[in-house]
Design a protein around this motif. Structure first.
Motif, short mmCIF file in Angstrom:
data_model
loop_
_atom_site.label_atom_id
_atom_site.label_comp_id
_atom_site.label_asym_id
_atom_site.label_seq_id
_atom_site.Cartn_x
_atom_site.Cartn_y
_atom_site.Cartn_z
N GLU A 120 0.42 -1.58 -0.05
CA GLU A 120 -0.01 0.00 -0.27
C GLU A 120 0.63 1.28 0.11
N GLN A 121 1.73 1.26 0.84
CA GLN A 121 2.81 2.38 1.06
C GLN A 121 3.81 2.84 -0.05
N GLY A 122 3.79 1.47 -0.63
CA GLY A 122 5.00 1.68 -2.09
C GLY A 122 3.98 2.30 -2.77
N LEU A 123 2.59 1.82 -3.44
CA LEU A 123 1.90 2.54 -4.31
C LEU A 123 1.92 4.14 -4.29
N TYR A 124 1.53 4.15 -2.77
CA TYR A 124 1.31 5.52 -2.54
C TYR A 124 2.73 6.33 -3.52
N ARG A 125 3.70 5.62 -2.99
CA ARG A 125 4.69 6.44 -3.25
C ARG A 125 4.93 6.65 -5.29
N ASP A 126 4.41 5.44 -5.14
CA ASP A 126 4.30 5.74 -6.99
C ASP A 126 3.41 6.64 -7.70
N GLY A 127 2.84 6.16 -6.09
CA GLY A 127 1.81 7.58 -7.49
C GLY A 127 1.77 9.60 -7.35
N ASP A 128 2.49 9.58 -6.36
CA ASP A 128 3.18 11.34 -5.57
C ASP A 128 4.24 11.37 -6.97
N THR A 129 4.74 10.27 -7.10
CA THR A 129 5.82 10.45 -8.12
C THR A 129 5.86 10.45 -9.60
N ALA A 130 4.49 10.34 -9.68
CA ALA A 130 3.69 10.21 -11.00
C ALA A 130 3.58 11.57 -10.79
N LEU A 131 2.84 11.56 -9.87
CA LEU A 131 2.23 13.48 -9.72
C LEU A 131 3.52 14.39 -9.88
N ALA A 132 4.54 14.32 -8.95
CA ALA A 132 5.53 14.95 -9.31
C ALA A 132 6.13 15.32 -10.57
N TRP A 133 6.54 13.71 -11.82
CA TRP A 133 7.20 14.43 -13.06
C TRP A 133 6.01 15.36 -13.82
N LEU A 134 4.88 14.94 -13.84
CA LEU A 134 3.95 16.18 -14.22
C LEU A 134 4.52 17.16 -13.81
N THR A 135 4.35 17.59 -12.74
CA THR A 135 4.48 18.88 -12.30
C THR A 135 5.93 19.80 -12.79
N ALA A 136 6.66 18.48 -13.02
CA ALA A 136 8.30 18.90 -13.49
C ALA A 136 7.76 19.27 -15.27
N LYS A 137 6.70 18.59 -15.27
CA LYS A 137 7.27 18.99 -16.99
C LYS A 137 5.43 19.78 -17.27
N GLY A 138 5.09 21.04 -15.88
CA GLY A 138 4.28 22.14 -16.36
C GLY A 138 3.29 21.57 -16.41
N VAL A 139 3.00 20.74 -15.52
CA VAL A 139 1.52 20.37 -15.67
C VAL A 139 0.85 20.29 -13.89
N SER A 140 0.29 21.14 -13.36
CA SER A 140 0.31 20.87 -12.21
C SER A 140 -0.93 20.13 -11.46
#
Length: 273
Positions: A120-140
């Motif tokens: 569970e906690q690992g998949l949450y980290r994966d989700g946070d990482t996906a959103l952080a990647w989008l933020t770095a690409k300019g997608v808030s």
């Protein structure tokens, strides 16, 4: 009478032993059951998708497929179910990409050749990482709609509780993982034994973004009562039950067209047509 009593006690003791062995096996091997990652590894994404790598906060390099959004449209982050993969995510989002919506399909740790083991906690980290990647690409986060199918409903709900997303869509979701376990194993104290909780029903009341719940009434993996419970927990959510459809709902045109209609209706700011 004494002999009969001893025989009955022996039968009861044997049955109790078998029960305890079964419960112990379910407990120790539960993550093998909850996370049956496909053995095949997708080779390459469909045209229009990029094959990318994103690094998690605990150092894992994970694969994902990305389709950039047309100007003015949000990005839909699709979290797949426990027995699916990137190929399934692409198929379940094909109509969104065709209409110009951004799509990010992250792959979980331990899936599709990725390092790590899912929990569970690992998949949450994966989700946070996906959103952080989008933020770095300019997608808030405010330009992101999280879509969770089956097990992915737990990841998507957690992302909506952590980030100010534009919207949340749960397909064939569950109230919590212990509830689904109780549906399949009513003789087991699932509330005590299930390690990964994904307690969506407890989180949904605090999520303020628009929410769409889709569920097939013939779903035998996670019953439609799960989505009914989610709708009751968050009255602002829109619930759409599909008669006669099972757990395959996310892969049907009907599911994707319903989500598109919801987006086009203006439920998500800036997506009406």
């Amino acid at each position: 009478m004494i002999a009969i009593g001893k025989a009955a006690f022996g039968v009861i003791a044997t049955l109790l032993f078998i029960y305890l062995v079964l419960v112990g096996a379910l407990f120790w091997f539960q993550r093998d059951f909850f996370y049956p990652a496909p053995k095949t590894i997708p080779t390459r994404p469909e045209p229009g998708f990029d094959d990318i790598r994103i690094r998690t906060s605990d150092g894992l390099l994970l694969r994902a497929f990305h389709h950039p959004a047309r100007a003015g449209l949000p990005t839909l982050v699709f979290f797949h179910g426990n027995a699916s993969d990137l190929d399934g995510s692409e198929y379940a989002t094909r109509m969104f990409a065709a209409q110009g919506y951004g799509v990010l399909a992250p792959e979980y740790r331990g899936y599709g050749g990725n390092p790590g083991s899912p929990d569970e906690q690992g998949l949450y980290r994966d989700g946070d990482t996906a959103l952080a990647w989008l933020t770095a690409k300019g997608v808030s986060a405010s330009e992101v709609v999280a879509i969770g199918n089956s097990l992915g409903s737990g990841v998507a709900t957690e992302m909506a509780s952590r980030h100010h997303l534009a919207g949340l869509v749960l397909i064939s979701g569950f109230a919590s993982l212990p509830r689904v376990a109780r549906e399949h194993y009513p003789f087991v104290p699932a509330g005590l034994l299930v390690l990964d909780r994904y307690d969506n029903v407890a989180k949904l009341p605090s999520i303020s973004c628009p929410i769409l719940l889709l569920h097939g009434t013939s779903d035998t993996v996670a019953s439609a009562d799960n989505s009914r419970a989610l709708a009751k927990a968050q009255p602002g959510a829109q619930l759409y039950l599909v008669p006669g459809v099972g757990h395959e709902l996310a892969f049907l045109d009907l599911s994707q067209s319903t989500i598109l209609a919801w987006l086009h209706s203006g439920a998500i700011t800036g997506t009406s047509k």
